[in-house]
Design a protein around this motif. Structure first.
Motif, PDB file in Angstrom:
ATOM      1  N   ASN A 144       0.659  -1.218   0.018  1.00 56.49           N
ATOM      2  CA  ASN A 144       0.151  -0.005   0.109  1.00 56.49           C
ATOM      3  C   ASN A 144       0.862   1.276  -0.162  1.00 56.49           C
ATOM      4  O   ASN A 144       0.463   2.142  -0.714  1.00 56.49           O
ATOM      5  CB  ASN A 144      -0.950  -0.225   1.142  1.00 56.49           C
TER       6      ASN A 144
ATOM      7  N   SER B 140       2.555   1.684  -3.354  1.00 51.03           N
ATOM      8  CA  SER B 140       1.606   2.075  -4.312  1.00 51.03           C
ATOM      9  C   SER B 140       1.230   3.610  -4.068  1.00 51.03           C
ATOM     10  O   SER B 140       1.059   4.348  -5.127  1.00 51.03           O
ATOM     11  CB  SER B 140       0.235   1.232  -4.179  1.00 51.03           C
ATOM     12  N   GLU B 141       0.895   3.942  -2.929  1.00 48.03           N
ATOM     13  CA  GLU B 141       0.781   5.518  -2.607  1.00 48.03           C
ATOM     14  C   GLU B 141       2.039   6.243  -3.384  1.00 48.03           C
ATOM     15  O   GLU B 141       1.710   7.646  -3.923  1.00 48.03           O
ATOM     16  CB  GLU B 141       0.572   5.601  -1.143  1.00 48.03           C
TER      17      GLU B 141
ATOM     18  N   ASN C  77       2.283   5.216  -7.274  1.00 47.27           N
ATOM     19  CA  ASN C  77       0.859   5.373  -8.038  1.00 47.27           C
ATOM     20  C   ASN C  77       1.435   4.745  -9.467  1.00 47.27           C
ATOM     21  O   ASN C  77       1.178   5.005 -10.442  1.00 47.27           O
ATOM     22  CB  ASN C  77       0.921   6.978  -8.690  1.00 47.27           C
TER      23      ASN C  77
ATOM     24  N   ILE D  91       0.266  -3.374 -10.995  1.00 46.17           N
ATOM     25  CA  ILE D  91       1.128  -4.093 -10.021  1.00 46.17           C
ATOM     26  C   ILE D  91       0.742  -5.694 -10.233  1.00 46.17           C
ATOM     27  O   ILE D  91      -0.273  -6.187 -10.538  1.00 46.17           O
ATOM     28  CB  ILE D  91       0.323  -4.127  -8.636  1.00 46.17           C
TER      29      ILE D  91
ATOM     30  N   LEU E 285      -6.378  -1.842  -5.517  1.00 47.99           N
ATOM     31  CA  LEU E 285      -5.034  -1.825  -6.224  1.00 47.99           C
ATOM     32  C   LEU E 285      -5.016  -2.560  -7.620  1.00 47.99           C
ATOM     33  O   LEU E 285      -4.107  -2.410  -8.430  1.00 47.99           O
ATOM     34  CB  LEU E 285      -3.793  -2.095  -5.300  1.00 47.99           C
TER      35      LEU E 285
ATOM     36  N   ILE F 223      -4.321  -5.795  -8.373  1.00 49.49           N
ATOM     37  CA  ILE F 223      -3.180  -6.303  -8.365  1.00 49.49           C
ATOM     38  C   ILE F 223      -3.309  -7.812  -9.333  1.00 49.49           C
ATOM     39  O   ILE F 223      -4.224  -8.641  -9.173  1.00 49.49           O
ATOM     40  CB  ILE F 223      -2.739  -6.901  -7.040  1.00 49.49           C
TER      41      ILE F 223
ATOM     42  N   LEU G  90       4.936  -2.062 -10.486  1.00 47.01           N
ATOM     43  CA  LEU G  90       5.447  -2.470  -9.304  1.00 47.01           C
ATOM     44  C   LEU G  90       5.220  -3.991  -9.269  1.00 47.01           C
ATOM     45  O   LEU G  90       4.193  -4.550  -9.685  1.00 47.01           O
ATOM     46  CB  LEU G  90       4.519  -1.770  -8.368  1.00 47.01           C
TER      47      LEU G  90
END
Length: 189
Positions: free
Chosen positions: A33, A36-37, A40, A44, A61, A63, A82
């Motif tokens: 998390n 991701s923040e 951005n 993922i 998200l 994923i 990511l």
């Protein structure tokens, strides 16, 4: 992920035999998390997703999941901004590790987070081998990872695990500034 068919079958059997096998990603919800923040990412990928607890816990998200031992999640993954690869690399067949790291480099566009156990597993494969096929010290892992990535951060929990944030070399400086990291981390002894 390069994997022999016999080993893929043994992993599928472990997933079927143990409800807890392939569930360690729950430890990393906050880390994913946070990344991701800060980054951005547009995409993922949970590489070696196991039972898929990471994607289930973070549905906002989106994923994508990949695991060669899980039917429906075994399609060769596309690249992602990511990549999360936790409790996976120590399970790789030793003669396949370089190919797996190369594949991780192929799918990592911005950065990847690795969690690697450096101790024996509690579970055993059907052929009697420990489920952690590669038990090596942090320095050994560092040398192998640096062949494919720039290490952005490196955290060793003695006798337990290594946690590494890595990036393709071309992306490393940009990712460091985006994450507000001080620069390439010294990972020497």
């Amino acid at each position: 992920m390069p994997i022999s068919e016999s080993y893929r079958q043994q992993n599928a059997e472990l997933h079927n035999r143990y409800a807890s096998y392939g569930t360690s990603s729950k430890r990393w919800y906050d880390k994913v998390n946070e990344l991701s923040e800060k980054l951005n990412p547009k995409s993922i990928l949970d590489y070696g997703c196991g039972k898929g607890l990471l994607a289930a816990a973070l549905p906002a998200l989106s994923i994508r999941e990949y695991d060669p031992a899980i039917p429906g999640k075994d399609k060769i993954p596309e690249a992602a901004d990511l990549v999360i690869c936790t409790d996976v690399l120590e399970h790789v067949e030793p003669d396949m590790l370089e190919a797996v790291l190369s594949d991780l480099a192929r799918v990592t566009q911005l950065c990847a987070f690795f969690n690697i156990a450096i101790r024996p597993a509690k579970k055993v494969l059907s052929d009697g081998r420990n489920a952690h096929l590669i038990i090596e010290p942090p320095e050994w892992w560092q040398a192998h990872i640096e062949r494919f990535f720039t290490i952005l951060s490196w955290d060793v929990v003695p006798q337990m695990e290594v946690n590494a944030l890595v990036a393709p070399t071309a992306q490393a400086e940009a990712i460091l500034s985006q994450l507000a990291l001080p620069g390439h981390v010294d990972v020497g002894p």
